[in-house]
Structure formats: C-alpha cells, structure tokens
Design a protein around this motif. Structure first.
Motif, PDB file in Angstrom:
ATOM      1  N   SER A   1       0.833  -1.202   0.000  1.00 29.36           N
ATOM      2  CA  SER A   1       0.000   0.000   0.000  1.00 29.36           C
ATOM      3  C   SER A   1       0.868   1.252   0.000  1.00 29.36           C
ATOM      4  N   PRO A   2       0.358   2.375  -0.534  1.00 33.08           N
ATOM      5  CA  PRO A   2       1.123   3.623  -0.466  1.00 33.08           C
ATOM      6  C   PRO A   2       1.392   4.011   0.986  1.00 33.08           C
ATOM      7  N   LEU A   3       2.557   4.629   1.226  1.00 32.78           N
ATOM      8  CA  LEU A   3       2.866   5.086   2.583  1.00 32.78           C
ATOM      9  C   LEU A   3       2.098   6.353   2.917  1.00 32.78           C
ATOM     10  N   VAL A   4       1.979   7.246   1.943  1.00 35.97           N
ATOM     11  CA  VAL A   4       1.234   8.500   2.134  1.00 35.97           C
ATOM     12  C   VAL A   4       0.608   8.907   0.807  1.00 35.97           C
ATOM     13  N   SER A   5      -0.374   9.777   0.878  1.00 36.83           N
ATOM     14  CA  SER A   5      -0.976  10.360  -0.321  1.00 36.83           C
ATOM     15  C   SER A   5      -0.338  11.726  -0.553  1.00 36.83           C
ATOM     16  N   GLU A   6       0.398  11.871  -1.620  1.00 41.30           N
ATOM     17  CA  GLU A   6       1.056  13.126  -1.974  1.00 41.30           C
ATOM     18  C   GLU A   6       1.138  13.228  -3.494  1.00 41.30           C
ATOM     19  N   ASP A   7       0.865  14.412  -4.015  1.00 44.30           N
ATOM     20  CA  ASP A   7       0.964  14.681  -5.447  1.00 44.30           C
ATOM     21  C   ASP A   7       2.336  15.292  -5.690  1.00 44.30           C
ATOM     22  N   VAL A   8       3.312  14.495  -6.089  1.00 48.61           N
ATOM     23  CA  VAL A   8       4.719  14.887  -6.004  1.00 48.61           C
ATOM     24  C   VAL A   8       5.366  15.072  -7.368  1.00 48.61           C
TER      25      VAL A   8
END
Length: 238
Positions: A105-112
């Motif tokens: 799973s993703p560690l965090v939700s960020e638009d990077v």
C-alpha cells in the motif's frame, strides 16, 4: 539571514542513488511506463540489480534513496493515478533487490513532482505538483515508515509562473531549495537535528522569460541554479 542567497556570481527521467554509491534506480519508460531499472555501482560499471527491471503498479514521477542505501521512495502524481498521488516505499536488500513496504500500500498520499532526502537520512521532502507547498516527513530508520512533520508554503517570483521542478537538500543539511521555473527558486533554512525550517528566501529571476528548472548544492554551501539563462552560482549564508 539563515538560508538567504547572496548576490549571484557571474552566470555561468526520475532517478535516485545512494550516497554510498551502491545502487542506482531509474524510471524506465522504454520497457514500459510502470517500470524501473536498478543498477549496482560498486564495481564502477552499471550492472543490473537482482530482478531488474522492476514492474510497478504505478508510473513513477520521482525517486529518492536514503544515504545509507536502506530505503527507496517512489512517487506518482494525480494525473497518472486517476486523481490521487502517492508515495511508495521499498527496502533495498542484498544485490539491490527491492521489497515493498506497507504490504504494497502507499505510505502516504502526496501529489509529487520531486523528492529529496536529508544527508542524515532522517527527513523526506516532497515538492507538491500544485506548486504551492513543500511537505516534510520524518523517516523511521528501522521500518522506513513516513510520519508527516510540516508543510512549507511556496511563493515564487511575482513576475513569473511557478512551475515546480526540483527539490534538493544541501550536503550540509543547512537548507532546502526548490526550483520553480520562471517562479525562480526558494531556499528554506533548515536544522536537520530538530527537523525545523524557517521562512523561505526567494531568488527572483530578472524577468518572466528566465526560469530555474534544476538545482544542486555542494558542501561549501554554493548553490547552482540551471535554467534558461544558463548556470548561476549563489553563496547561501546560514
């Protein structure tokens, strides 16, 4: 003033590598948009790591490796993932093989747009693709988990358009810099021991046609900015 650039001297695909020069990883759009290649560097030549190329479940936009070569972080943005950007984490194992953190799973939700890690490996910086913010996360040295620390506001030059392009942490760990296209560049004074930064100082381009799209720093706190005007070198005072 901490993190304030002085007057400049005379102008002059996503990847990550470990400071120990053991491994490098590169987004590989030749194989496919969701692939990444890994290389072992210890022999002085590029040798494919175990199981390279790696098939991912997303299209990577930025990669960063902790200086100790323990963890790899890969990001994607919302335009490539149906509205949400994420950061995934991987443990780097023997031979450069990767095992995903968080059970996939993703560690965090960020638009990077760009990722950078502090020289001590304690902090991950994420330049948001919205061009408005720079997020900071602490890195658990044992598990690689990310914990949100703070957000810095990105302003940019008033006579240009902010185009988030790159984030770097100086080798001394004393400041963080972001490249913002014709929006210039901003430096944030930083204390890597406490994880606390201060307000940004702006490098303002001469006009809206001049942009800064890539940055690098050295251990003497010289800042190198590359853009449409060529290469400019600054001294950062801390």
């Amino acid at each position: 003033t901490p993190g304030t650039p002085s007057t400049p001297s005379t102008p002059a695909g996503s990847s990550g590598s470990s400071a120990a020069a053991d491994y490098a990883y590169v987004a590989n759009s030749v194989t496919g948009i969701a692939y990444m290649n890994g290389y072992t560097l210890s022999s002085g030549t590029f040798t494919a790591t175990t199981s390279s190329p790696y098939s991912l479940s997303f299209t990577p936009t930025a990669l960063a490796i902790t200086p100790a070569g323990t963890f790899l972080y890969a990001s994607t943005d919302s335009q490539l993932t149906n509205g949400t950007g994420y950061i995934y984490g991987y443990r780097i194992n023997s031979g450069g093989a990767l095992s995903i953190l968080g059970s996939g799973s993703p560690l965090v939700s960020e638009d990077v747009t760009s990722l950078a890690i502090s020289p001590d490996g304690n902090w991950l910086f994420c330049l948001d693709s919205n061009g408005l913010t720079l997020e900071q996360y602490s890195i658990n040295p044992t598990t690689g988990a990310l914990t949100f620390a703070t957000t810095y506001g990105v302003t940019g030059a008033t006579n240009g358009i902010v185009t988030p392009s790159a984030v770097k942490v100086s080798p001394t760990g004393e400041y963080v810099v972001v490249a913002l296209g014709t929006g210039g560049a901003e430096t944030f004074a930083f204390n890597t021991s406490t994880g606390v930064g201060s307000a940004a100082s702006l490098i303002q381009p001469a006009n809206s046609a001049i942009g800064i799209y890539a940055v690098a720093a050295d251990s003497n706190n010289f800042l190198y900015c590359v853009g449409t005007a060529g290469l400019e070198v600054f001294t950062v005072n801390n």
